[in-house]
Every structure is written in C-alpha cells, then in structure tokens.
Enzyme design. Sequence first.
Site, mmCIF file in Angstrom:
data_model
loop_
_atom_site.group_PDB
_atom_site.id
_atom_site.type_symbol
_atom_site.label_atom_id
_atom_site.label_comp_id
_atom_site.label_asym_id
_atom_site.label_seq_id
_atom_site.Cartn_x
_atom_site.Cartn_y
_atom_site.Cartn_z
ATOM 1 N N GLU A 43 -10.638 59.509 24.084
ATOM 2 C CA GLU A 43 -11.666 58.466 24.246
ATOM 3 C C GLU A 43 -11.273 57.438 25.300
ATOM 4 O O GLU A 43 -12.125 56.811 25.926
ATOM 5 C CB GLU A 43 -11.928 57.758 22.906
ATOM 6 N N ALA A 72 -17.431 63.279 19.707
ATOM 7 C CA ALA A 72 -18.799 62.785 19.531
ATOM 8 C C ALA A 72 -19.564 63.074 20.814
ATOM 9 O O ALA A 72 -18.970 63.200 21.900
ATOM 10 C CB ALA A 72 -18.764 61.291 19.248
ATOM 11 N N GLU A 84 -10.695 63.817 14.681
ATOM 12 C CA GLU A 84 -10.801 62.907 13.540
ATOM 13 C C GLU A 84 -11.475 63.588 12.351
ATOM 14 O O GLU A 84 -11.084 63.378 11.200
ATOM 15 C CB GLU A 84 -11.554 61.643 13.965
ATOM 16 N N GLY A 120 -13.754 62.599 18.113
ATOM 17 C CA GLY A 120 -14.331 62.708 16.774
ATOM 18 C C GLY A 120 -14.072 64.071 16.138
ATOM 19 O O GLY A 120 -14.045 64.185 14.912
HETATM 20 N N1 DAK Z 1 -20.180 65.399 24.327
HETATM 21 C C1 DAK Z 1 -21.243 65.991 24.920
HETATM 22 N N2 DAK Z 1 -21.179 67.154 25.571
HETATM 23 C C2 DAK Z 1 -19.979 67.748 25.658
HETATM 24 C C3 DAK Z 1 -18.821 67.189 25.072
HETATM 25 C C4 DAK Z 1 -18.955 65.940 24.365
HETATM 26 N N3 DAK Z 1 -17.942 65.354 23.718
HETATM 27 N N4 DAK Z 1 -17.770 68.000 25.320
HETATM 28 C C5 DAK Z 1 -18.265 69.029 26.024
HETATM 29 N N5 DAK Z 1 -19.591 68.880 26.230
HETATM 30 C C6 DAK Z 1 -20.490 69.774 26.965
HETATM 31 C C7 DAK Z 1 -20.285 69.664 28.468
HETATM 32 O O1 DAK Z 1 -20.981 68.560 28.995
HETATM 33 C C8 DAK Z 1 -20.847 70.989 28.930
HETATM 34 O O2 DAK Z 1 -22.261 70.909 28.929
HETATM 35 P P1 DAK Z 1 -23.114 71.556 30.147
HETATM 36 O O3 DAK Z 1 -22.594 70.916 31.387
HETATM 37 O O4 DAK Z 1 -22.803 73.033 30.077
HETATM 38 O O5 DAK Z 1 -24.531 71.214 29.799
HETATM 39 C C9 DAK Z 1 -20.446 71.941 27.812
HETATM 40 O O6 DAK Z 1 -20.191 71.126 26.659
HETATM 41 C C10 DAK Z 1 -19.184 72.717 28.127
HETATM 42 O O7 DAK Z 1 -18.192 71.785 28.481
HETATM 43 P P2 DAK Z 1 -17.315 71.922 29.828
HETATM 44 O O8 DAK Z 1 -18.093 72.591 30.898
HETATM 45 O O9 DAK Z 1 -16.755 70.582 30.112
HETATM 46 O O10 DAK Z 1 -16.187 72.931 29.323
HETATM 47 P P3 DAK Z 1 -14.690 73.040 29.816
HETATM 48 O O11 DAK Z 1 -14.152 74.255 29.175
HETATM 49 O O12 DAK Z 1 -14.608 72.924 31.320
HETATM 50 O O13 DAK Z 1 -13.947 71.754 29.230
HETATM 51 C C11 DAK Z 1 -13.390 70.127 27.508
HETATM 52 C C12 DAK Z 1 -13.795 71.596 27.864
HETATM 53 C C13 DAK Z 1 -13.402 70.020 25.988
HETATM 54 C C14 DAK Z 1 -11.974 69.875 28.014
HETATM 55 C C15 DAK Z 1 -14.397 69.140 28.162
HETATM 56 O O14 DAK Z 1 -15.714 69.555 27.822
HETATM 57 C C16 DAK Z 1 -14.193 67.726 27.725
HETATM 58 O O15 DAK Z 1 -13.284 67.047 28.182
HETATM 59 N N6 DAK Z 1 -15.097 67.265 26.827
HETATM 60 C C17 DAK Z 1 -15.095 65.874 26.391
HETATM 61 C C18 DAK Z 1 -13.966 65.600 25.436
HETATM 62 C C19 DAK Z 1 -13.985 64.157 24.996
HETATM 63 O O16 DAK Z 1 -13.860 63.229 25.792
HETATM 64 N N7 DAK Z 1 -14.126 63.930 23.688
HETATM 65 C C20 DAK Z 1 -14.185 62.604 23.116
HETATM 66 C C21 DAK Z 1 -15.629 62.148 23.039
HETATM 67 S S1 DAK Z 1 -15.763 60.477 22.442
HETATM 68 C C22 DAK Z 1 -17.222 56.472 16.007
HETATM 69 C C23 DAK Z 1 -17.566 57.761 15.808
HETATM 70 C C24 DAK Z 1 -17.118 58.745 16.676
HETATM 71 C C25 DAK Z 1 -16.362 58.441 17.760
HETATM 72 C C26 DAK Z 1 -15.984 57.155 17.918
HETATM 73 C C27 DAK Z 1 -16.419 56.165 17.069
HETATM 74 N N8 DAK Z 1 -17.697 55.450 15.084
HETATM 75 C C28 DAK Z 1 -18.366 55.798 13.892
HETATM 76 C C29 DAK Z 1 -17.120 54.146 15.183
HETATM 77 C C30 DAK Z 1 -15.925 59.507 18.630
HETATM 78 C C31 DAK Z 1 -15.892 59.421 19.976
HETATM 79 C C32 DAK Z 1 -15.619 60.624 20.771
HETATM 80 O O17 DAK Z 1 -15.313 61.676 20.243
#
Ligand code: DAK
Length: 258
Positions: A132, A65, A112, A109
């Site tokens: 997360e 997300a 998921e 997400g």
């Molecule tokens: N959100 C926003 N932007 C993201 C992102 C994300 N999840 N993942 C990557 N990006 C963006 C980065 O900020 C970056 O943007 P700029 O800096 O270029 O503007 C761009 O994508 C490229 O990312 P990186 O520079 O970080 O690329 P790398 O290759 O170095 O790293 C990575 C890739 C996937 C390992 C890294 O980007 C990363 O760790 N991303 C976050 C992964 C993460 O934590 N995902 C979980 C998010 S929380 C619900 C519904 C949904 C959810 C929960 C509840 N309800 C309905 C109850 C879900 C929650 C989540 O998914």
Amino acid sequence: MAYETIIVDVEDHIATVTLNRPDALNAINSELMTELADAMSAAQSNDKVRCIVLTGSEKAFAAGADIAMMKDKTYVEVFTDDLFGPEIDAVSRVRKPVIAAVSGYALGGGCELAMMCDFIIASESAKFGQPEINLGVMAGIGGTQRLTRAVGKAKAMDMNLTGRFMDAKEAEAAGLVSRVVPTKKLMEEAMGAAEKIAEKSMISVMAVKEAVNRSFEVPLREGLLFERRVFHSLFATEDQKEGMAAFLEKRQAQFRDK
Ligand code: DAK
C-alpha cells in the site's frame, strides 16, 4: 444470496469459499466483501459445516483492495461509510475454523484477509506483501498489526515500508504460514487439514480458536487462566467422556458436539 464474485461449495462438512474476480486478480471490492461476509455468516449458521477453506486462484489469492474502486474516494466517504468495516467484522467474527489456502499473490487487503483466517497453507508460488505504501497509503485491515504479531517488527516494518513481497519459503520461516506445499497440491492439503478438523468435537475446536485468539488480546497470566478455565469446562461435555473412553478402548472417537 446469489454470488457474483465468490463461489461457495459445501461438501463433506467443509465450506470452500473461492474468491472469483479473475480479471482483477481477485481484487477486493465492496461487492466481494459483502458476499464474503454473507458466505461466512451462512457457513457459521449451517450445522453441516465444520470447517471453512478460503481460497483464490492459482495466480492470486487476492491482489489487494480494488484500487480502481478506491481511487476517487474522499476521506469523508471512507470514514463515514466505514469502508469494508462491517464486512471485515463479520469475517473475523466467524467462530468455526477458517483455513486460508493461498496461491500466487496475497497483497495488501489480500494478505490481510489471509491473516484474518486461523492459519494459512501456502503454495510454493505464494507471494505475500503490504505494498500500500506504493499507492501513497498504508495497510488498513491488519497489515501493521497482525503481520507484526506473526513475523515480528523487523519483517513487518520491512514489508510495510518497502512494499516488497515475501515468498512462501520466507513466509514459512517467518511464521506467517503453517505449511508450504507444491502448487498443484494446495487444495488437497487444505482440504485434508479441514477434514482432520471436521472430525473433532466442534466444542473443542471452537474453544481452541477462542483460546489461541485470546492470546493476542490479554496478558499471559490472563490468557493462561482463560485457557485453564476453558479446559476445565470441556469436562462438562459428552465429547470429553467419549474422546477419553475411545482412546482407552483403542477405537476412533465418535464426537457428537454435545
Ligand atoms: N485493484 C484493482 N485491480 C487490480 C489490482 C488491485 N489491487 N491488482 C491487479 N489488478 C488488475 C490489473 O489492473 C489488471 O487489470 P487489467 O489491466 O487487465 O484490466 C489485472 O488485475 C492483472 O494485473 P496485472 O496486469 O498488473 O498483472 P501482473 O501479473 O503484471 O502483476 C501484481 C500482478 C499483483 C504484481 C500487480 O497487479 C499489482 O501490483 N497489483 C496491485 C497490488 C497492490 O498494490 N495491492 C494493494 C492494494 S491497496 C481498508 C481496507 C482495505 C485496504 C485498506 C484499508 N479499510 C477497511 C481501512 C486495502 C488496501 C489495498 O489492498
């Protein structure tokens, strides 16, 4: 509806839905979820569509997300607005089969969303995770539930508590994905599977989907009874007569979804 964050292509009975926010690794924001829900409903009601393939880019199926979108939200807002709730319900209500073709990151997400599909075909570069916990939250749309059913408690706990990623090989061994293929062959393989499904009777296909999904909801005895009754009911279809006749006549069945 014109889409900004996804691309939809319908060809040869298959709807391919491609997540398309490359600058954010297909991070899921409200717009993407709304469009995805709309595309899934449209595919469901389009008689030409017999199977749906959901995919992303080579680098990311979806990295979760959108963290920027969620960062400043309050409890009251996410609870009251039921963040993503109605859209997720729309995606998981689709009765036609949905194959996730996953390359690169499928995190949070994104993982998921892939698990909401009926099965996952992964490229060798796929990485699955529920990170997360690193953001001070936890999985919210199936990461503690569907993942546990798919890979068991040990790996689900490991992934949800440590936030580590699982590569494609481990995901296949653990039962999260049905096949792993070379990255360049991912779409070919997913489309091949979709074409195979599209040849079947849609009545049997939707019955199979309901029956397998029922196994997650009810005790074994109830699930087996449901399966048997649905099996019996398929004898009311012309497709059952055609399928069995075609086998005995050594020819390809011509299913008419009747
Ligand atoms: N959100 C926003 N932007 C993201 C992102 C994300 N999840 N993942 C990557 N990006 C963006 C980065 O900020 C970056 O943007 P700029 O800096 O270029 O503007 C761009 O994508 C490229 O990312 P990186 O520079 O970080 O690329 P790398 O290759 O170095 O790293 C990575 C890739 C996937 C390992 C890294 O980007 C990363 O760790 N991303 C976050 C992964 C993460 O934590 N995902 C979980 C998010 S929380 C619900 C519904 C949904 C959810 C929960 C509840 N309800 C309905 C109850 C879900 C929650 C989540 O998914």
